[in-house]
Design a protein around this motif. Structure first.
Motif, PDB file in Angstrom:
ATOM      1  N   LEU A   5       0.822  -1.211   0.000  1.00  0.00           N
ATOM      2  CA  LEU A   5       0.000   0.000   0.000  1.00  0.00           C
ATOM      3  C   LEU A   5       0.854   1.259   0.000  1.00  0.00           C
ATOM      4  N   ILE A   6       2.100   1.146   0.454  1.00  0.00           N
ATOM      5  CA  ILE A   6       3.000   2.300   0.449  1.00  0.00           C
ATOM      6  C   ILE A   6       3.313   2.708  -0.985  1.00  0.00           C
ATOM      7  N   GLU A   7       3.280   1.715  -1.884  1.00  0.00           N
ATOM      8  CA  GLU A   7       3.620   1.972  -3.287  1.00  0.00           C
ATOM      9  C   GLU A   7       2.475   2.620  -4.053  1.00  0.00           C
ATOM     10  N   THR A   8       1.274   2.645  -3.461  1.00  0.00           N
ATOM     11  CA  THR A   8       0.120   3.228  -4.153  1.00  0.00           C
ATOM     12  C   THR A   8      -0.066   4.676  -3.707  1.00  0.00           C
ATOM     13  N   PRO A   9      -0.522   5.544  -4.609  1.00  0.00           N
ATOM     14  CA  PRO A   9      -0.747   6.947  -4.231  1.00  0.00           C
ATOM     15  C   PRO A   9      -1.812   7.044  -3.142  1.00  0.00           C
ATOM     16  N   SER A  10      -1.447   7.564  -1.987  1.00  0.00           N
ATOM     17  CA  SER A  10      -2.419   7.717  -0.904  1.00  0.00           C
ATOM     18  C   SER A  10      -1.901   8.736   0.093  1.00  0.00           C
ATOM     19  N   ASP A  11      -2.811   9.267   0.869  1.00  0.00           N
ATOM     20  CA  ASP A  11      -2.468  10.229   1.901  1.00  0.00           C
ATOM     21  C   ASP A  11      -1.678   9.534   3.009  1.00  0.00           C
ATOM     22  N   SER A  12      -0.526  10.068   3.360  1.00  0.00           N
ATOM     23  CA  SER A  12       0.348   9.400   4.338  1.00  0.00           C
ATOM     24  C   SER A  12      -0.319   9.264   5.701  1.00  0.00           C
ATOM     25  N   GLU A  13      -1.124  10.250   6.084  1.00  0.00           N
ATOM     26  CA  GLU A  13      -1.811  10.185   7.368  1.00  0.00           C
ATOM     27  C   GLU A  13      -2.880   9.094   7.333  1.00  0.00           C
ATOM     28  N   ALA A  14      -3.605   9.000   6.237  1.00  0.00           N
ATOM     29  CA  ALA A  14      -4.620   7.957   6.097  1.00  0.00           C
ATOM     30  C   ALA A  14      -3.975   6.578   6.122  1.00  0.00           C
TER      31      ALA A  14
ATOM     32  N   SER B 257     -17.768   1.264   3.888  1.00  0.00           N
ATOM     33  CA  SER B 257     -17.496   0.310   4.958  1.00  0.00           C
ATOM     34  C   SER B 257     -18.034   0.790   6.301  1.00  0.00           C
ATOM     35  N   GLY B 258     -18.192   2.111   6.440  1.00  0.00           N
ATOM     36  CA  GLY B 258     -18.647   2.653   7.717  1.00  0.00           C
ATOM     37  C   GLY B 258     -17.516   2.910   8.690  1.00  0.00           C
ATOM     38  N   TYR B 259     -16.287   2.647   8.279  1.00  0.00           N
ATOM     39  CA  TYR B 259     -15.131   2.882   9.141  1.00  0.00           C
ATOM     40  C   TYR B 259     -14.257   3.961   8.509  1.00  0.00           C
ATOM     41  N   GLU B 260     -14.064   5.048   9.218  1.00  0.00           N
ATOM     42  CA  GLU B 260     -13.360   6.210   8.675  1.00  0.00           C
ATOM     43  C   GLU B 260     -11.960   5.856   8.189  1.00  0.00           C
ATOM     44  N   VAL B 261     -11.338   4.906   8.862  1.00  0.00           N
ATOM     45  CA  VAL B 261      -9.970   4.542   8.525  1.00  0.00           C
ATOM     46  C   VAL B 261      -9.881   3.947   7.118  1.00  0.00           C
ATOM     47  N   LEU B 262     -11.012   3.492   6.575  1.00  0.00           N
ATOM     48  CA  LEU B 262     -11.034   2.881   5.244  1.00  0.00           C
ATOM     49  C   LEU B 262     -11.637   3.801   4.183  1.00  0.00           C
ATOM     50  N   ASP B 263     -11.857   5.066   4.516  1.00  0.00           N
ATOM     51  CA  ASP B 263     -12.516   5.992   3.587  1.00  0.00           C
ATOM     52  C   ASP B 263     -11.765   6.157   2.274  1.00  0.00           C
ATOM     53  N   ASP B 264     -10.438   5.990   2.291  1.00  0.00           N
ATOM     54  CA  ASP B 264      -9.643   6.175   1.072  1.00  0.00           C
ATOM     55  C   ASP B 264      -9.333   4.849   0.372  1.00  0.00           C
ATOM     56  N   TYR B 265      -9.960   3.761   0.820  1.00  0.00           N
ATOM     57  CA  TYR B 265      -9.609   2.440   0.314  1.00  0.00           C
ATOM     58  C   TYR B 265     -10.857   1.645  -0.074  1.00  0.00           C
TER      59      TYR B 265
ATOM     60  N   VAL C  40      -7.349  -5.340   0.819  1.00  0.00           N
ATOM     61  CA  VAL C  40      -7.555  -3.903   1.037  1.00  0.00           C
ATOM     62  C   VAL C  40      -6.596  -3.171   0.118  1.00  0.00           C
ATOM     63  N   GLY C  41      -7.140  -2.268  -0.673  1.00  0.00           N
ATOM     64  CA  GLY C  41      -6.297  -1.533  -1.597  1.00  0.00           C
ATOM     65  C   GLY C  41      -6.909  -0.187  -1.925  1.00  0.00           C
ATOM     66  N   PRO C  42      -6.281   0.567  -2.794  1.00  0.00           N
ATOM     67  CA  PRO C  42      -6.809   1.889  -3.160  1.00  0.00           C
ATOM     68  C   PRO C  42      -8.138   1.747  -3.884  1.00  0.00           C
ATOM     69  N   THR C  43      -8.978   2.779  -3.797  1.00  0.00           N
ATOM     70  CA  THR C  43     -10.243   2.738  -4.531  1.00  0.00           C
ATOM     71  C   THR C  43      -9.972   2.632  -6.030  1.00  0.00           C
ATOM     72  N   ARG C  44      -8.811   3.082  -6.455  1.00  0.00           N
ATOM     73  CA  ARG C  44      -8.419   2.952  -7.867  1.00  0.00           C
ATOM     74  C   ARG C  44      -7.711   1.608  -8.054  1.00  0.00           C
ATOM     75  N   MET C  45      -8.501   0.543  -8.030  1.00  0.00           N
ATOM     76  CA  MET C  45      -7.934  -0.785  -8.245  1.00  0.00           C
ATOM     77  C   MET C  45      -8.577  -1.420  -9.482  1.00  0.00           C
ATOM     78  N   ALA C  46      -7.927  -2.443 -10.006  1.00  0.00           N
ATOM     79  CA  ALA C  46      -8.457  -3.153 -11.175  1.00  0.00           C
ATOM     80  C   ALA C  46      -9.514  -4.157 -10.699  1.00  0.00           C
ATOM     81  N   TYR C  47     -10.717  -3.652 -10.459  1.00  0.00           N
ATOM     82  CA  TYR C  47     -11.777  -4.482  -9.885  1.00  0.00           C
ATOM     83  C   TYR C  47     -12.051  -5.725 -10.733  1.00  0.00           C
ATOM     84  N   GLN C  48     -11.944  -5.600 -12.051  1.00  0.00           N
ATOM     85  CA  GLN C  48     -12.255  -6.723 -12.932  1.00  0.00           C
ATOM     86  C   GLN C  48     -11.283  -7.884 -12.720  1.00  0.00           C
TER      87      GLN C  48
END
Length: 349
Positions: free
Chosen positions: A248-257, A292-300, A320-328
């Motif tokens: 997950l560190i390799e994916t673009p995401s907010d460091s605090e999140a 998910s209802g859990y704030e910690v997962l709002d970006d995922y 668990v991954g970024p919302t920008r994942m290859a869902y297919q």
């Protein structure tokens, strides 16, 4: 913003196609997609001006947003949900991927080894964090519960599980309850949930707590309030193995999140609650962003599937991954891994 069930009715076929192309381009590149870029994509046989008009319509429906004034559009959480539910073409797992999962989830391995292998495989194949709950080989069933009042808004909870095992714990409540209220609450819980496994009790309590409280009587509200706190502390053997957090560190995401997510992996409580909710699903469960209802997962996004042993749901696995994942691609990987893991655990040699 319109309700999810009405989206397909109000967004025309041409706009749906343009939106599908936009989402696929965004999931692939990770950048906002401009109208001019969309107009040049195969199958988009309209002008840039028409695409711009479609973008305005999609934005008014809450399906896309513009992060910057002239940077193009990206799908919103609602847009991704519409895409997954109505426009996504799920790809079957390729033979090589299927062979890899089958080979590495060897039925001769111990249950612990299989769980660790499955978690690692999910992380390796998807490049995300892989989660697998431990199989509930020993089901802890509620036989009886008793609530006794203590001082300072505290209640002693006495749980009898399975045949003779007794567990005691103290919970803190928002107000003091009388002995009569606690007796009524215990009688209600024993009547409604006695004989069920503790994870099933927790699951049904979560669902009941989300119901309309205006339609409950005072006794039922009291029982649910106390029981939710009591069973939230129960150790029913629920645990999970996680692998690939570093992906997950390799994916673009907010460091605090990301830091909060890693803390959630360590605490396990919120993640376990979410996975518990997936135990009753028949197949893939997908939570995008704040769904998910859990704030910690709002970006995922979280993709899960239950695995079965002996015809019964024994646990849940997922990624668990970024919302920008290859869902297919991710959805069939999770689904097939759950089936292969269950078959391996069920193998009696």
């Amino acid at each position: 913003m319109i309700g999810q069930r009405r989206v397909e009715e109000v967004v025309g076929e041409r706009a749906q196609h343009v939106f599908k192309v936009l989402v696929e381009r965004y999931l692939s590149d990770g950048a906002p997609v401009a109208s001019k870029t969309l107009a040049t994509q195969p199958g988009v046989d309209v002008s840039s001006a028409t695409v711009r008009n479609i973008m305005v319509e999609l934005e008014s429906r809450g399906l896309v947003s513009s992060p910057h004034t002239s940077a193009g559009r990206v799908p919103t959480t609602q847009g991704l949900r519409f895409f997954v539910d109505s426009l996504l073409s799920v790809q079957p797992l390729d033979p090589e991927g299927l062979r890899k999962l089958t080979d590495e989830l060897n039925p001769d391995m111990s249950p612990t080894e299989l769980i660790e292998a499955a978690s690692g495989l999910l992380a390796e194949v998807t490049r995300m964090a892989g989660l697998v709950t431990l199989p509930r080989s020993v089901q802890v069933a509620l036989r009886q519960v008793e609530f006794l009042p203590l001082t300072a808004n505290r209640v002693l909870v006495i749980l009898v599980v399975n045949e003779r095992e007794v567990q005691n714990r103290v919970i803190h409540t928002e107000r003091e309850y009388t002995e009569s209220e606690l007796l009524q609450a215990a009688n209600f819980i024993n009547r409604e949930y006695g004989g069920q496994t503790l994870y099933r009790v927790r699951l049904e309590l979560l669902e009941s707590m989300q119901a309309d409280k205006d339609r409950m009587d005072v006794m039922m509200q009291t029982a649910l309030d106390i029981a939710s706190k009591a069973f939230d502390l129960v150790d029913d053997g629920g645990d999970y193995v996680v692998a690939g957090e570093s992906n997950l560190i390799e994916t673009p995401s907010d460091s605090e999140a990301l830091r909060h997510l890693f803390e959630a992996f360590s605490r396990k409580r919120d993640i376990l609650h979410l996975l518990d909710r997936c135990l009753s699903s028949d197949g893939i469960q997908l939570f995008i962003g704040d769904e998910s209802g859990y704030e910690v997962l709002d970006d995922y996004s979280v993709v899960t599937a239950p695995y079965r042993v002996g015809g019964q749901v024994a646990g849940v696995l997922g990624v668990v991954g970024p919302t920008r994942m290859a869902y297919q691609n991710v959805i069939p990987i999770v689904d097939v891994t759950a089936r292969i893991l269950g078959a391996a655990l069920d193998y009696d040699g």
